[in-house]
Design a protein around this motif. Sequence first.
Motif, mmCIF file in Angstrom:
data_model
loop_
_atom_site.group_PDB
_atom_site.id
_atom_site.type_symbol
_atom_site.label_atom_id
_atom_site.label_comp_id
_atom_site.label_asym_id
_atom_site.label_seq_id
_atom_site.Cartn_x
_atom_site.Cartn_y
_atom_site.Cartn_z
ATOM 1 N N UNK A 1 0.902 -1.167 0.125
ATOM 2 C CA UNK A 1 -0.006 -0.097 0.034
ATOM 3 C C UNK A 1 0.767 1.198 0.075
ATOM 4 N N UNK A 2 0.438 2.331 -0.820
ATOM 5 C CA UNK A 2 1.122 3.526 -0.804
ATOM 6 C C UNK A 2 0.205 4.510 -0.957
ATOM 7 N N UNK A 3 -1.187 4.265 -1.368
ATOM 8 C CA UNK A 3 -2.365 5.305 -1.440
ATOM 9 C C UNK A 3 -3.564 4.770 -1.105
ATOM 10 N N UNK A 4 -4.143 5.347 -0.072
ATOM 11 C CA UNK A 4 -5.134 4.809 0.805
ATOM 12 C C UNK A 4 -4.899 4.007 1.839
ATOM 13 N N UNK A 5 -5.803 3.179 2.035
ATOM 14 C CA UNK A 5 -5.776 2.204 3.078
ATOM 15 C C UNK A 5 -5.449 0.735 2.800
ATOM 16 N N UNK A 6 -4.969 0.051 3.488
ATOM 17 C CA UNK A 6 -4.358 -1.412 3.139
ATOM 18 C C UNK A 6 -3.297 -1.925 3.662
ATOM 19 N N UNK A 7 -3.112 -3.202 3.783
ATOM 20 C CA UNK A 7 -1.975 -3.615 4.372
ATOM 21 C C UNK A 7 -1.157 -4.604 3.298
ATOM 22 N N UNK A 8 0.108 -4.862 3.532
ATOM 23 C CA UNK A 8 0.876 -5.418 2.557
ATOM 24 C C UNK A 8 0.385 -7.049 2.493
ATOM 25 N N UNK A 9 0.102 -7.801 1.412
ATOM 26 C CA UNK A 9 -0.571 -8.719 1.230
ATOM 27 C C UNK A 9 0.160 -9.568 -0.133
ATOM 28 N N UNK A 10 0.420 -10.961 0.186
ATOM 29 C CA UNK A 10 0.923 -11.746 -0.970
ATOM 30 C C UNK A 10 -0.218 -12.128 -1.902
ATOM 31 N N UNK A 11 -0.078 -12.075 -3.093
ATOM 32 C CA UNK A 11 -1.081 -12.286 -4.038
ATOM 33 C C UNK A 11 -0.455 -13.115 -5.141
ATOM 34 N N UNK A 12 -1.433 -13.670 -6.042
ATOM 35 C CA UNK A 12 -1.113 -14.496 -7.153
ATOM 36 C C UNK A 12 -1.739 -14.177 -8.333
ATOM 37 N N UNK A 13 -1.320 -14.357 -9.441
ATOM 38 C CA UNK A 13 -1.999 -14.331 -10.928
ATOM 39 C C UNK A 13 -2.901 -15.652 -10.771
ATOM 40 N N UNK A 14 -4.159 -15.469 -11.080
ATOM 41 C CA UNK A 14 -4.978 -16.695 -11.217
ATOM 42 C C UNK A 14 -4.686 -17.739 -12.135
ATOM 43 N N UNK A 15 -4.390 -19.098 -11.520
ATOM 44 C CA UNK A 15 -4.559 -19.973 -12.737
ATOM 45 C C UNK A 15 -5.803 -20.480 -13.541
ATOM 46 N N UNK A 16 -6.939 -19.865 -12.633
ATOM 47 C CA UNK A 16 -8.338 -20.155 -13.231
ATOM 48 C C UNK A 16 -9.367 -19.277 -12.668
ATOM 49 N N UNK A 17 -10.423 -19.002 -13.180
ATOM 50 C CA UNK A 17 -11.238 -18.155 -12.609
ATOM 51 C C UNK A 17 -12.236 -18.956 -11.935
ATOM 52 N N UNK A 18 -12.231 -20.122 -11.789
ATOM 53 C CA UNK A 18 -13.198 -21.001 -11.139
ATOM 54 C C UNK A 18 -13.855 -20.586 -9.918
ATOM 55 N N UNK A 19 -12.753 -20.432 -8.959
ATOM 56 C CA UNK A 19 -13.415 -20.257 -7.583
ATOM 57 C C UNK A 19 -14.009 -18.998 -7.555
ATOM 58 N N UNK A 20 -13.930 -18.013 -8.460
ATOM 59 C CA UNK A 20 -14.263 -16.627 -8.256
ATOM 60 C C UNK A 20 -15.685 -16.648 -8.953
ATOM 61 N N UNK A 21 -15.761 -17.271 -10.084
ATOM 62 C CA UNK A 21 -17.205 -17.644 -10.711
ATOM 63 C C UNK A 21 -18.038 -18.109 -9.869
ATOM 64 N N UNK A 22 -17.663 -19.126 -9.247
ATOM 65 C CA UNK A 22 -18.601 -20.022 -8.174
ATOM 66 C C UNK A 22 -19.051 -18.841 -7.029
ATOM 67 N N UNK A 23 -18.364 -18.051 -6.649
ATOM 68 C CA UNK A 23 -19.017 -17.253 -5.515
ATOM 69 C C UNK A 23 -20.057 -16.667 -6.356
ATOM 70 N N UNK A 24 -19.918 -16.147 -7.432
ATOM 71 C CA UNK A 24 -21.029 -15.528 -8.477
ATOM 72 C C UNK A 24 -22.203 -16.289 -8.523
ATOM 73 N N UNK A 25 -22.052 -17.443 -8.548
ATOM 74 C CA UNK A 25 -23.325 -18.440 -8.745
ATOM 75 C C UNK A 25 -23.994 -18.582 -7.438
#
Length: 352
Positions: free
Chosen positions: A67-91
């Motif tokens: 973070x350097x603009x606004x709020x937030x904390x440092x966090x490890x993230x990844x580029x997705x290997x699939x959108x599957x888990x996200x799309x199922x949240x929408x379902x």
Amino acid sequence: MAHDPFPAWHPESLAARLPALRRRAALTRETRGFWEARGCTEVETPCLVPVPGMEVHLHGFRSRFEPHLGRGEGQELWLRTSPELAIKRLLVGGAGSVFELARVWRNGEVSPRHAPEFTMLEVYLLGAGLEGLMDAVESYLRAVLPPRVAHAGVETDLSLPFERVTVAEAFARVGVDVLASVDPATAEGDAAALAASARAAGLSVSEELGWEDLFFRLMLEQVEPALGRGRGTFLTHWPAPQAALARRDPADPRAALRFEVFAAGLELGNAFDELLDPEEQAARFARDVAEREALYGAGWAVDADFLAALRQGMPPVAGIALGFDRLAMLAAGVPSLEEVRWLSGWPFGSAE
């Protein structure tokens, strides 16, 4: 495709690829039209996520939010290997039948058929079941691809009805009883039993391989070469140890309601009649994380937010992930993915 002496942006290089690239653009339009006409909504889900996917053998690209603009904390993230888990949240949230043309990333995958960055078409049809999804996918491929497609000397006539064969039936063709090696209670595979069946069929197998490695060795060498030749093939009802996010078959718990689709000798997509039981999915995820750590070291944890969504309740749905670049390759009649990419997905060298 011979090695191009020019960078992908060079006028001569782009001119050589332009017919195939224009065919890819048309395929994108046709894909959207096909699924929208069947009541699906196009969605967009995040590319940078805390959990890129739960597949054990896929490797992710790691990043970090600082973070350097606004709020937030440092966090490890990844580029997705699939959108599957996200799309199922929408379902779970009530989005209905949906599709996404999703950019995804898989570290270490480079070949004429693989790239570390590529486009995946994911489609989820509420209430379709495995048979209904196969019907829709067969219609889609017939609608957007030429009547005959070919790759590496293998040709498929898409006007013919697709073959639908179970994994057990496909293995039986080479004399192997694959489901006899699966425990119906635990869904675990017995490597010794599978090896014994293979040897009884006259096949040479290593004593050192575990069940999964042996299964895929037999699949690659004995089963896949016969699929998607002459006509398209749906390979269905995978052994339960390969269920991933699919439901187990109520009629035979040694198998899972999963299929892969093949044409021109290529695997084009992987589909599930989706597992709705959050506790069974949590147990599978825990095993996946443990196996990934044992094989490859620390990676990422279980996607707890996805499990929370699944506990909220996901409607009955069947979903498929199709390799869109491979579809574009078949549509354009070219031999490698690089010819249907506007700029190379592998900036450090040709994917050969």
